[in-house]
Design an enzyme around this catalytic site. Sequence first.
Site, PDB file in Angstrom:
ATOM      1  N   LYS A   1      33.505 -29.165  22.005  1.00 14.05           N
ATOM      2  CA  LYS A   1      32.503 -28.284  22.604  1.00 14.05           C
ATOM      3  C   LYS A   1      31.769 -28.975  23.764  1.00 14.05           C
ATOM      4  O   LYS A   1      31.866 -30.188  23.943  1.00 14.05           O
ATOM      5  CB  LYS A   1      31.535 -27.820  21.506  1.00 14.05           C
TER       6      LYS A   1
ATOM      7  N   TYR B   1      34.674 -15.751  19.649  1.00 12.59           N
ATOM      8  CA  TYR B   1      33.781 -15.762  18.499  1.00 12.59           C
ATOM      9  C   TYR B   1      33.413 -14.345  18.042  1.00 12.59           C
ATOM     10  O   TYR B   1      32.350 -14.142  17.432  1.00 12.59           O
ATOM     11  CB  TYR B   1      32.527 -16.574  18.815  1.00 12.59           C
TER      12      TYR B   1
ATOM     13  N   ASN C   1      27.295 -28.675  18.006  1.00 13.74           N
ATOM     14  CA  ASN C   1      27.886 -29.422  16.890  1.00 13.74           C
ATOM     15  C   ASN C   1      29.288 -29.968  17.174  1.00 13.74           C
ATOM     16  O   ASN C   1      30.100 -30.124  16.276  1.00 13.74           O
ATOM     17  CB  ASN C   1      27.830 -28.600  15.587  1.00 13.74           C
TER      18      ASN C   1
ATOM     19  N   HIS D   1      34.966 -27.389  17.219  1.00 14.60           N
ATOM     20  CA  HIS D   1      35.373 -26.187  16.479  1.00 14.60           C
ATOM     21  C   HIS D   1      36.738 -26.477  15.863  1.00 14.60           C
ATOM     22  O   HIS D   1      37.554 -27.180  16.468  1.00 14.60           O
ATOM     23  CB  HIS D   1      35.502 -24.978  17.413  1.00 14.60           C
TER      24      HIS D   1
ATOM     25  N   GLU E   1      43.806 -17.862  16.895  1.00 18.11           N
ATOM     26  CA  GLU E   1      43.125 -18.743  17.853  1.00 18.11           C
ATOM     27  C   GLU E   1      44.108 -19.523  18.729  1.00 18.11           C
ATOM     28  O   GLU E   1      43.851 -19.730  19.913  1.00 18.11           O
ATOM     29  CB  GLU E   1      42.189 -19.687  17.100  1.00 18.11           C
TER      30      GLU E   1
HETATM   31  P1  RTP Z   1      33.329 -23.443  14.182  1.00 20.33           P
HETATM   32  O1  RTP Z   1      33.758 -22.010  13.950  1.00 20.33           O
HETATM   33  O2  RTP Z   1      32.673 -23.632  15.536  1.00 20.33           O
HETATM   34  O3  RTP Z   1      34.430 -24.414  13.915  1.00 20.33           O
HETATM   35  O4  RTP Z   1      32.182 -23.822  13.140  1.00 20.33           O
HETATM   36  P2  RTP Z   1      32.136 -23.510  11.599  1.00 20.33           P
HETATM   37  O5  RTP Z   1      33.393 -22.835  11.146  1.00 20.33           O
HETATM   38  O6  RTP Z   1      31.747 -24.778  10.909  1.00 20.33           O
HETATM   39  O7  RTP Z   1      30.907 -22.514  11.520  1.00 20.33           O
HETATM   40  P3  RTP Z   1      30.888 -20.911  11.651  1.00 20.33           P
HETATM   41  O8  RTP Z   1      30.183 -20.375  10.461  1.00 20.33           O
HETATM   42  O9  RTP Z   1      32.252 -20.379  11.981  1.00 20.33           O
HETATM   43  O10 RTP Z   1      29.932 -20.696  12.909  1.00 20.33           O
HETATM   44  C1  RTP Z   1      30.408 -20.835  14.233  1.00 20.33           C
HETATM   45  C2  RTP Z   1      29.420 -21.634  15.050  1.00 20.33           C
HETATM   46  O11 RTP Z   1      28.219 -20.893  15.196  1.00 20.33           O
HETATM   47  C3  RTP Z   1      27.120 -21.771  15.205  1.00 20.33           C
HETATM   48  N1  RTP Z   1      26.220 -21.443  14.122  1.00 20.33           N
HETATM   49  N2  RTP Z   1      24.938 -21.436  14.278  1.00 20.33           N
HETATM   50  N3  RTP Z   1      22.178 -21.219  13.827  1.00 20.33           N
HETATM   51  C4  RTP Z   1      23.011 -20.964  12.830  1.00 20.33           C
HETATM   52  O12 RTP Z   1      22.660 -20.667  11.721  1.00 20.33           O
HETATM   53  C5  RTP Z   1      24.425 -21.103  13.096  1.00 20.33           C
HETATM   54  N4  RTP Z   1      25.378 -20.915  12.216  1.00 20.33           N
HETATM   55  C6  RTP Z   1      26.515 -21.129  12.882  1.00 20.33           C
HETATM   56  C7  RTP Z   1      27.622 -23.168  15.016  1.00 20.33           C
HETATM   57  O13 RTP Z   1      27.726 -23.801  16.286  1.00 20.33           O
HETATM   58  C8  RTP Z   1      28.988 -22.957  14.419  1.00 20.33           C
HETATM   59  O14 RTP Z   1      29.834 -24.030  14.720  1.00 20.33           O
HETATM   60 MG    MG Z   2      34.145 -21.104  12.115  1.00 20.87          MG
END
Ligand code: RTP
Ligand code: MG
Length: 141
Positions: free
Chosen positions: A11, A51, A114, A117, A128
């Site tokens: 990212k 997304y 963070n 991804h 994806e």
């Molecule tokens: P990613 O898709 O980016 O690999 O991350 P992830 O699976 O660990 O998390 P996901 O639930 O899919 O959420 C996608 C991205 O959205 C942002 N996020 N912000 N502020 C919040 O509560 C929140 N929750 C998620 C994060 O950048 C996350 O990586």
């Molecule tokens: Mg995710």
Amino acid sequence: MAIERTLSIIKPDAVAKNVIGKIYQRFEDAGLKIVASKMVHLSEREAGQFYAVHKERPFFKDLVSFMISGPVMIQVLEGENAITKNRDLMGATDPKKAAAGTIRADFADSIDANAVHGSDAPETAAVEVSFFFPGMNVYAR
Ligand code: RTP
Ligand code: MG
């Protein structure tokens, strides 16, 4: 064991910190091969489409703004259990909760910025990979 392919994105925060090489080293040390890669500065439309599953979530707007704040490095990783292996290397979404030694524990600043991804399941990996590398097979040959 299954040889899988998964989509990974370094990212904008991690690209800006100049740690692409350090993150690639972790993929390679874990036995994951980089079988495709490109650096892109996503448009708002592309980030929103990518997304789209999070469209109704409160953090969607911030997520899209962040993802277009600078270039990202996108790669397809291949190896045994690549999807889970990559998620394990990444650590928890919130870097404060990420296990020591994970990419997010070491390079991420916040739940928004963070660092990485990674696809979370075979179905999302397929969608994806073809989103960013049209025509590329998600199954290793
Ligand atoms: P990613 O898709 O980016 O690999 O991350 P992830 O699976 O660990 O998390 P996901 O639930 O899919 O959420 C996608 C991205 O959205 C942002 N996020 N912000 N502020 C919040 O509560 C929140 N929750 C998620 C994060 O950048 C996350 O990586
Ligand atoms: Mg995710």
